[in-house]
Design an enzyme around this catalytic site. Sequence first.
Site, PDB file in Angstrom:
ATOM      1  N   LYS A 132       0.876  -1.257   0.048  1.00 42.60           N
ATOM      2  CA  LYS A 132       0.162   0.100  -0.104  1.00 42.60           C
ATOM      3  C   LYS A 132       0.970   1.238   0.011  1.00 42.60           C
ATOM      4  O   LYS A 132       2.163   1.311  -0.192  1.00 42.60           O
ATOM      5  CB  LYS A 132      -0.935   0.073   1.251  1.00 42.60           C
ATOM      6  CG  LYS A 132      -1.738  -1.333   1.371  1.00 42.60           C
ATOM      7  CD  LYS A 132      -3.073  -1.506   0.141  1.00 42.60           C
ATOM      8  CE  LYS A 132      -3.396  -2.835   0.274  1.00 42.60           C
ATOM      9  NZ  LYS A 132      -4.137  -3.301   1.118  1.00 42.60           N
TER      10      LYS A 132
HETATM   11  C1  LIG Z   1      -5.237  -4.420   1.474  1.00 43.69           C
HETATM   12  C2  LIG Z   1      -6.792  -4.085   1.493  1.00 43.69           C
HETATM   13  C3  LIG Z   1      -7.442  -4.371   2.841  1.00 43.69           C
HETATM   14  C4  LIG Z   1      -6.725  -5.178   3.938  1.00 43.69           C
HETATM   15  O1  LIG Z   1      -5.883  -4.828   4.321  1.00 43.69           O
HETATM   16  P1  LIG Z   1      -5.078  -5.376   5.522  1.00 43.69           P
HETATM   17  O2  LIG Z   1      -4.283  -4.524   6.367  1.00 43.69           O
HETATM   18  O3  LIG Z   1      -4.080  -6.191   4.817  1.00 43.69           O
HETATM   19  O4  LIG Z   1      -5.848  -6.154   6.613  1.00 43.69           O
HETATM   20  C5  LIG Z   1      -8.728  -4.111   2.831  1.00 43.69           C
HETATM   21  N1  LIG Z   1      -9.233  -3.532   1.960  1.00 43.69           N
HETATM   22  C6  LIG Z   1      -8.796  -3.196   0.675  1.00 43.69           C
HETATM   23  C7  LIG Z   1      -9.433  -2.727  -0.554  1.00 43.69           C
HETATM   24  C8  LIG Z   1      -7.449  -3.562   0.436  1.00 43.69           C
HETATM   25  O5  LIG Z   1      -6.796  -3.306  -0.623  1.00 43.69           O
END
Ligand SMILES: *Cc1c(COP(=O)(O)O)cnc(C)c1O
Length: 386
Positions: free
Chosen positions: A188
């Site tokens: 991210k």
């Molecule tokens: C990555 C992601 C999540 C989950 O994130 P984590 O921190 O891995 O729990 C939830 N929603 C979206 C749209 C994502 O891309």
Amino acid sequence: MIPYGRQDVTEADIAAVSVVLRSDFLTQGPEVPRFEAALAEACGAKHAVAVNSATSALHIACMALGLGPADLLWTSPNTFVASANCGRYCGAEVDFVDVEPETGNMSAEALQEKLQQAAAAGRLPKVVVPVHFAGHSCDMAAIHALGQRYGFRIIEDASHAVGGRYRGEPVGNCRYSDITVLSFHPVKIVTTAEGGAALTQDDSLAQSLQRLRTHGITRDAAQMHGESEGPWWYEQVELGYNYRLTDLHAALGRSQLDRLQEYVERRIELVQRYDELLAGLPLKRPGRRQDTRSAWHLYVIRVDEAAGAPPRRVVFDRLRAAGIGVNVHYIPVHWQPYYRALGFRRGDFPQAEAHYADAISLPMFPLLSEAAQDEVVAAVRAALAA
Ligand SMILES: *Cc1c(COP(=O)(O)O)cnc(C)c1O
């Protein structure tokens, strides 16, 4: 292999984590509140509650809004499964709203139509979770207006979108929602390894999120049912979890956050280069609206067979064979066996399915060099040849 996404960890990040390792607290020390203050400021929110993942943040956000077994949660089918699973954790029924073809975001028009039908059937959602796909904000003003009219609460899943803007304001300021959720997974925009946060302007939602991440426990006399019996006293007032972030992770996050706008600006530069270098090929470049500054977590091209491109599968395999770590975002959530068992079928959300059918995510991360990007573009060009 050039990956589709990866973190940037600097010497400053390593130093920030090392300070914590040598300090008195590895968890529940001063770093989490510092990270939360920095996050709240970067996003223009009053409160930031840091937790161990975006999945945890989505779960306690649903709980804080009172979502329960008699309720409905609606989200986008073009997302990671966590955006829907949070509703199931609370025992709620989950349903989906189809997306706009250009951005892959929840369509405010599809939402309006579905709400009209739901109102007639007496089955309105309690919570709607729009997902800012690829970092591009949904049309939150329109979704918020529908929330006012039909009485649902809104959780923005901004896992892709921290550092982005909508109508001139930062994503995360919750102008059009109750709670905004962020993810700090390494692919991210900024990372804490595992980690996430829930942002809100509402004092009582913030209190509730803070309790729920730590067993439902409070040490605040104002939130207690009885009298404190001394400095050791705490009360568990509801059923919560251990979803805390550690000080190690928070220190990494705060150090990363210093570079948030730099990261987004670099991603925008890479997007401009992709846009120019990919022009004229049989593909569609990612759509965007003028009122939104995407954080560009993903750069998703759409393979255009009608314009002469080979099938997506062929293009994908050629790119992987050429050492380009392309990916596909997203397999429609309602296609997953878990959701099929709840009654969903292929064909239920045609726009999300069409998006899935020709999407390929190209490498997109701040450390992607122009030479590596040129290599990606050359591989795309070759993969699209008949
Ligand atoms: C990555 C992601 C999540 C989950 O994130 P984590 O921190 O891995 O729990 C939830 N929603 C979206 C749209 C994502 O891309």
